[in-house]
Scaffold this active site. Structure first.
Site, short mmCIF file in Angstrom:
data_model
loop_
_atom_site.label_atom_id
_atom_site.label_comp_id
_atom_site.label_asym_id
_atom_site.label_seq_id
_atom_site.Cartn_x
_atom_site.Cartn_y
_atom_site.Cartn_z
N GLU A 374 39.35 39.67 49.32
CA GLU A 374 40.28 40.14 48.32
C GLU A 374 40.94 41.13 49.15
O GLU A 374 41.03 42.29 48.49
CB GLU A 374 39.76 40.57 47.12
N GLU A 463 34.45 32.82 43.20
CA GLU A 463 34.16 33.86 42.26
C GLU A 463 34.77 33.44 40.84
O GLU A 463 35.92 33.22 40.56
CB GLU A 463 34.54 35.38 42.54
C1 GCB Z 1 35.69 40.77 42.34
C2 GCB Z 1 35.04 41.15 43.63
C3 GCB Z 1 33.72 41.53 43.49
C4 GCB Z 1 33.47 42.27 42.18
C5 GCB Z 1 33.83 41.15 41.00
C6 GCB Z 1 33.48 41.93 39.60
O1 GCB Z 1 36.55 40.18 42.53
O2 GCB Z 1 35.08 40.31 44.65
O3 GCB Z 1 33.38 42.29 44.46
O4 GCB Z 1 32.12 42.53 41.64
O5 GCB Z 1 35.01 40.93 41.33
O6 GCB Z 1 32.75 41.59 39.10
O7 GCB Z 1 34.71 42.72 39.20
#
Ligand code: GCB
Length: 559
Positions: A374, A463
């Site tokens: 990101e 994710e």
């Molecule tokens: C994301 C990130 C990750 C965070 C996650 C969140 O997009 O890549 O590092 O922990 O979201 O839980 O917000």
């Protein structure tokens, strides 16, 4: 302070938990007398990783320094300890966890100069990533020896044609001299299946047993042993060095709609992890590691991403043996500030990729490199930055695809033209439209369609997820309950099931387990998006994923 471990959670001292700056480790060791007596022995001090910047001294003499918190470094210390053969060997390592605009991950130090609100010299470390900046010596520190003439590196690239495995290799020897090399490939039953006496070449393996992912074959993770035997004569001394490398023979290819392992479509059904647990923080811990592999296998996961930094080599060795497929990510997380796209940042990022590829290139489990998570990919300098970075990584390793993980709008992503696989993170019904699960089908569908139409590359949902406090139940589902997390996952799965027939090649849940973050109003003692708690107990969502992953595995197996 124990090693390996993060120092943050070991004591009751809050200033050490949140410490920013230099800490010092020191220890005296007794080195075997014959290592010292034998001038033909190289004595090497190796640090598995220390976060973030390290300076190393032996008996008060500086032997090396290293930038970067997640990769090994070493120094030859033989001549130094021979200076005082009778005294102990004192190893001192200073470690500094300060992050700046040019470190990976980046951060900034902010001085609070308002003396009516803060004490003199008060400062804070700002970061743009969502995990605790654990620090210290996270992986084992070893002393090992090699002869003066030694095997410095081995590179293998594998392929196969019909039933014949092809193993292209290159051995580099350091220390000069008149060398003889013997290279042999041994199968699991101890049979020598190929051999050579050249420093580079191709070994042919008849009736090859390929390396297959877990749940894709009845015999996953098949490894041969490549034994490299070096004998050398230099200045009338003879040296012998033997190195054994586990080798899995497999191929990886990407088309516009598929990810192929051994020419068969592979669908990533897996997890994103962290190196994170109670007390030890990011320190390597064997019981935890084995537990995590048992949980992944229980879940039916065939893969994970090393979000958001390279993991310990011991973990990759486990992946090779168990057939767990890895997307290997470098620490390029939280690159948000435009000043972190400059030359100094880029050149460090290139060095990190050099170190990462050198360390992990021979693992069959590693099937793709991820150069960042990101980043602010919509900023104009991101174009040059990612073009250069991806080109560089491909030159280091011509066999694996390269990606970075994006959250930027598909139309504004400057680096997307250069990746082989599009990896997208999204949190519909969580960070936006909070509580509105009903928007997931339309928003997720739109996401996939837009990216595919524009780039015609296969897509991984790298994710997705929702926080759930273990034991919190609501019906109808409300955010932070186990029911909401489960319902959100299921809505995503419905869309994945449509799109995986087309060009979606994988889904990685965020996250395998709850993990620690910095303190803030969005986190209640850490991020709770785990399907397991931080203590590795399942939430309701774990059982949903387990059912799904075994079903997906059965489908892939029968194809
Ligand atoms: C994301 C990130 C990750 C965070 C996650 C969140 O997009 O890549 O590092 O922990 O979201 O839980 O917000």
């Amino acid at each position: 302070m124990p090693v390996p471990a993060s120092y943050n959670d070991i004591t009751q001292d809050p200033t050490l938990r949140d410490f920013i700056g230099w800490v010092w480790y020191e220890r005296e060791v007794v080195v075997p007398a014959r290592w010292i007596a034998d001038e033909g022995t190289r004595v090497v001090l190796r640090v598995g990783s220390a976060h973030y910047y390290s300076v190393v001294w032996v008996n008060g003499v500086k032997v090396t320094e290293h930038e970067g918190g997640h990769l090994p470094f070493e120094a030859e210390i033989g001549s130094l300890i021979r200076r005082d053969p009778t005294g102990p060997c004192r190893i001192t390592i200073a470690v500094n966890n300060t992050l700046t605009l040019e470190t990976l991950p980046p951060g900034t130090i902010q001085y609070m100069n308002d003396s009516t609100r803060y004490p003199d010299g008060y400062f804070v470390q700002n970061i743009n990533f969502d995990f605790f900046n654990y620090a210290g010596i996270h992986r084992p520190v070893l002393l090992y020896t090699t002869p003066k003439v030694y095997v410095d590196d081995i590179t293998v690239e594998t392929n196969f044609m019909d039933n014949t495995g092809l193993l292209r290799y290159k051995v580099s020897v350091n220390g000069g001299g008149n060398n003889t090399l013997n290279v042999a490939l041994i199968d699991k039953d101890g049979h020598r299946v190929a051999s050579s006496n050249k420093p580079s070449g191709v070994l042919r393996v008849v009736d090859v047993k390929l390396w297959w992912p877990y749940l894709m074959h009845e015999n996953p993770g098949y490894l041969y042993s490549m034994e490299v035997h070096l004998t050398a004569v230099s200045e009338s001394s003879a040296y012998e060095d033997v190195y054994t490398l586990p080798v899995g023979i497999r191929t990886v290819n990407v088309t516009s709609t598929q990810f192929l392992i051994n020419n068969k479509p592979f669908y990533f059904h897996g997890v994103n992890k962290h190196e994170d647990s109670d007390i030890r923080g990011k320190g390597l811990d064997w019981p935890l590691m084995v537990k995590d592999f048992n949980l992944m296998k229980w879940l039916g996961a065939n893969s994970f991403r090393t979000s958001h930094y390279p993991y310990a080599e011991e973990i990759l060795q486990m992946c090779d043996r168990h057939g767990i497929v890895v997307i290997d990510e470098c620490p390029g997380v939280g690159i948000k500030d435009i000043r972190s796209f400059g030359n100094a940042s880029l050149s460090h990022h290139l060095v990190v990729m050099d170190e990462l590829v050198r360390r992990d290139k021979n693992h069959p489990s590693v099937v793709m490199w991820s150069v960042a998570n990101e980043p602010a990919a919509e900023l104009l300098p991101a174009k040059f930055y990612f073009k250069t970075l991806i080109k560089h990584t491909k030159a280091l390793d011509q066999t694996r695809p390269v990606t970075y993980i994006t959250m930027t709008n598909y139309d504004r992503d400057q680096g997307a033209p250069y990746v082989d696989v599009v990896c997208v993170n999204s949190y519909f019904s969580w960070y936006r439209d909070s509580g509105h699960l009903e928007v997931i089908p339309i928003q997720l569908n739109t996401q996939f369609e837009n990216w595919y139409r524009k780039y015609q590359k296969p897509i991984i949902q790298s994710e997705y997820g929702a926080d759930a406090v273990a034991g919190l139940h609501t019906d109808p589902p409300v955010m932070f309950s186990e029911e909401y997390q489960s319902a959100l996952l299921q809505s995503y799965h419905d869309v994945f099931d449509q799109k995986r027939k087309q060009y979606v090649i994988g889904e990685l849940i965020w996250n395998f387990a709850d993990f620690m973050t910095t303190q803030g109003i969005f986190r209640v003692v850490g991020n709770k998006k785990g399907i397991f708690t931080r203590q590795r107990q399942p939430k309701a969502s774990a059982f949903i994923l387990k059912r799904r992953y075994w079903r997906l595995a059965n489908e892939m197996f029968s194809n």
